[in-house]
Design a protein around this motif. Structure first.
Motif, PDB file in Angstrom:
ATOM      1  N   ALA A   1      76.918  95.010  29.796  1.00  0.00           N
ATOM      2  CA  ALA A   1      76.907  96.236  30.014  1.00  0.00           C
ATOM      3  C   ALA A   1      78.087  96.863  31.093  1.00  0.00           C
ATOM      4  O   ALA A   1      78.438  96.527  31.717  1.00  0.00           O
ATOM      5  CB  ALA A   1      75.537  96.761  30.587  1.00  0.00           C
ATOM      6  N   VAL A   2      78.586  97.938  30.584  1.00  0.00           N
ATOM      7  CA  VAL A   2      79.287  98.784  31.270  1.00  0.00           C
ATOM      8  C   VAL A   2      78.584  99.486  32.582  1.00  0.00           C
ATOM      9  O   VAL A   2      77.346  99.527  32.479  1.00  0.00           O
ATOM     10  CB  VAL A   2      80.105  99.981  30.820  1.00  0.00           C
ATOM     11  CG1 VAL A   2      80.881  99.527  29.570  1.00  0.00           C
ATOM     12  CG2 VAL A   2      79.049 100.998  30.146  1.00  0.00           C
ATOM     13  N   LYS A   3      79.283 100.027  33.321  1.00  0.00           N
ATOM     14  CA  LYS A   3      78.773 100.293  34.629  1.00  0.00           C
ATOM     15  C   LYS A   3      77.593 101.674  34.524  1.00  0.00           C
ATOM     16  O   LYS A   3      76.499 101.359  35.120  1.00  0.00           O
ATOM     17  CB  LYS A   3      79.592 100.866  35.892  1.00  0.00           C
ATOM     18  CG  LYS A   3      79.406 101.343  37.087  1.00  0.00           C
ATOM     19  CD  LYS A   3      80.349 102.145  37.854  1.00  0.00           C
ATOM     20  CE  LYS A   3      79.803 102.622  39.193  1.00  0.00           C
ATOM     21  NZ  LYS A   3      80.911 103.345  40.192  1.00  0.00           N
ATOM     22  N   ALA A   4      78.027 102.413  33.583  1.00  0.00           N
ATOM     23  CA  ALA A   4      77.080 103.560  33.242  1.00  0.00           C
ATOM     24  C   ALA A   4      76.600 102.946  31.876  1.00  0.00           C
ATOM     25  O   ALA A   4      77.216 103.165  31.064  1.00  0.00           O
ATOM     26  CB  ALA A   4      77.786 104.792  33.078  1.00  0.00           C
ATOM     27  N   PRO A   5      75.081 102.963  31.659  1.00  0.00           N
ATOM     28  CA  PRO A   5      74.507 102.319  30.566  1.00  0.00           C
ATOM     29  C   PRO A   5      74.630 103.499  29.426  1.00  0.00           C
ATOM     30  O   PRO A   5      74.848 104.469  29.568  1.00  0.00           O
ATOM     31  CB  PRO A   5      73.290 102.310  30.778  1.00  0.00           C
ATOM     32  CG  PRO A   5      73.177 102.061  32.316  1.00  0.00           C
ATOM     33  CD  PRO A   5      74.312 102.932  32.938  1.00  0.00           C
ATOM     34  N   LEU A   6      75.185 102.819  28.179  1.00  0.00           N
ATOM     35  CA  LEU A   6      75.441 103.850  27.079  1.00  0.00           C
ATOM     36  C   LEU A   6      74.110 104.526  26.654  1.00  0.00           C
ATOM     37  O   LEU A   6      73.175 103.623  26.625  1.00  0.00           O
ATOM     38  CB  LEU A   6      75.894 102.956  25.918  1.00  0.00           C
ATOM     39  CG  LEU A   6      77.713 102.691  25.971  1.00  0.00           C
ATOM     40  CD1 LEU A   6      77.836 101.654  24.789  1.00  0.00           C
ATOM     41  CD2 LEU A   6      78.307 103.919  25.880  1.00  0.00           C
ATOM     42  N   ARG A   7      74.040 105.468  26.382  1.00  0.00           N
ATOM     43  CA  ARG A   7      73.058 106.361  26.043  1.00  0.00           C
ATOM     44  C   ARG A   7      72.720 106.265  24.600  1.00  0.00           C
ATOM     45  O   ARG A   7      73.591 106.866  23.840  1.00  0.00           O
ATOM     46  CB  ARG A   7      72.783 107.826  26.508  1.00  0.00           C
ATOM     47  CG  ARG A   7      72.853 107.751  28.138  1.00  0.00           C
ATOM     48  CD  ARG A   7      72.942 109.400  28.438  1.00  0.00           C
ATOM     49  NE  ARG A   7      74.446 109.558  28.336  1.00  0.00           N
ATOM     50  CZ  ARG A   7      74.841 110.752  28.110  1.00  0.00           C
ATOM     51  NH1 ARG A   7      74.072 111.755  28.473  1.00  0.00           N
ATOM     52  NH2 ARG A   7      76.033 111.068  27.782  1.00  0.00           N
ATOM     53  N   VAL A   8      71.763 105.394  23.916  1.00  0.00           N
ATOM     54  CA  VAL A   8      71.844 105.331  22.319  1.00  0.00           C
ATOM     55  C   VAL A   8      70.457 106.183  22.018  1.00  0.00           C
ATOM     56  O   VAL A   8      69.372 105.881  22.750  1.00  0.00           O
ATOM     57  CB  VAL A   8      71.588 103.704  22.132  1.00  0.00           C
ATOM     58  CG1 VAL A   8      71.534 103.680  20.813  1.00  0.00           C
ATOM     59  CG2 VAL A   8      72.906 102.995  22.391  1.00  0.00           C
ATOM     60  N   LEU A   9      70.490 106.781  21.087  1.00  0.00           N
ATOM     61  CA  LEU A   9      69.456 107.233  20.273  1.00  0.00           C
ATOM     62  C   LEU A   9      69.417 106.899  18.737  1.00  0.00           C
ATOM     63  O   LEU A   9      70.024 107.001  18.089  1.00  0.00           O
ATOM     64  CB  LEU A   9      69.555 109.095  20.272  1.00  0.00           C
ATOM     65  CG  LEU A   9      68.604 109.645  19.308  1.00  0.00           C
ATOM     66  CD1 LEU A   9      67.146 109.524  20.128  1.00  0.00           C
ATOM     67  CD2 LEU A   9      68.638 110.868  19.448  1.00  0.00           C
ATOM     68  N   MET A  10      68.102 106.056  18.680  1.00  0.00           N
ATOM     69  CA  MET A  10      67.905 105.397  17.315  1.00  0.00           C
ATOM     70  C   MET A  10      66.688 106.321  16.685  1.00  0.00           C
ATOM     71  O   MET A  10      65.772 106.795  17.185  1.00  0.00           O
ATOM     72  CB  MET A  10      67.249 103.921  17.484  1.00  0.00           C
ATOM     73  CG  MET A  10      66.989 103.345  16.432  1.00  0.00           C
ATOM     74  SD  MET A  10      66.237 101.834  16.695  1.00  0.00           S
ATOM     75  CE  MET A  10      67.563 100.719  17.661  1.00  0.00           C
TER      76      MET A  10
END
Length: 234
Positions: free
Chosen positions: A6-15
């Motif tokens: 994971a990158v430093k800032a978590p990716l915001r994913v909308l499913m």
């Protein structure tokens, strides 16, 4: 151990997935293990309500939805959210479907059942492409990753206090739209009833003066009579 970090800032994913079992028991927990900050909804109506206030980094969309056609929804969302990644995840696996999905604006088209490693790798790949593109073309006001600095279209930088960062973060959640005074005050304090509303106006006045002093250009933060304030990015 997962091979993707994971990158430093978590990716915001909308499913958007209407199959509750697949969504809540399989995809959401597995993607969370990869470090994604994931929100899941089951209908286009729920997605619309969510995106009124929050834009994700990436959307995962099914085609067969209870209240919308996934292809048409992808086209609509791409027009609204040019800087958001869209990954279609569906059981429809013909070449014609793939071509249509990508033509309507999807960044990637995956079919079910999907290997979670492949899905996670696709999400990170889309995010890297988007960030590289944004780094080349970004010409608007924005906050840095930690909300401690305001960046101007020309590349200038204004250091922010914690309170200023909270204020601008709330305004930039809905650029070009009026944000009510009540919403802004709630973003600044948990004790809204003890907060003097005049402090909001003073804060914005000081912020405008600071931007003008440091950058030499006016901050596009405007009062909307009877509604609140709007931060203009156009």
């Amino acid at each position: 151990m997962n091979s993707i970090h994971a990158v430093k800032a978590p990716l915001r994913v909308l499913m958007l997935e209407d199959d509750e079992l697949l969504r809540d028991r399989v995809l959401v927990p597995q993607l969370q293990r990869f470090g994604f900050d994931i929100t899941a909804v089951g209908s286009a109506a729920e997605l619309d309500r969510y995106t009124q206030a929050h834009w994700p980094d990436i959307l995962i969309l099914d085609v067969g939805l209870p209240d919308a056609d996934g292809f048409e929804l992808t086209c609509k969302l791409r027009a609204q959210m040019s800087d958001v990644g869209i990954v279609m995840l569906t059981g429809r696996n013909t070449t014609a479907d793939r071509v249509r999905g990508l033509s309507e604006g999807a960044d990637a088209y995956l079919t079910k059942p999907v290997d979670t490693d492949l899905l996670a790798a696709t999400l990170y790949s889309v995010a890297r492409r988007l960030r590289a593109s944004q780094a080349q073309t970004q010409r608007h006001w924005r906050l840095d990753a930690d909300d401690w600095c305001l960046l101007s279209p020309s590349g200038g930088m204004v250091a922010l206090t914690k309170t200023e960062g909270r204020l601008l973060s709330k305004l930039l959640e809905k650029p070009n739209q009026a944000v009510s005074r009540d919403e802004l005050i709630k973003a600044l304090t948990a004790n809204v009833y003890d907060f003097d509303p005049h402090r909001l106006d003073s804060l914005i006045h000081r912020l405008r003066k600071k931007a003008q002093r440091v950058l030499g250009v006016p901050l596009p933060l405007t009062a909307v009579h009877g509604e609140g304030y709007v931060f203009l990015l156009i």
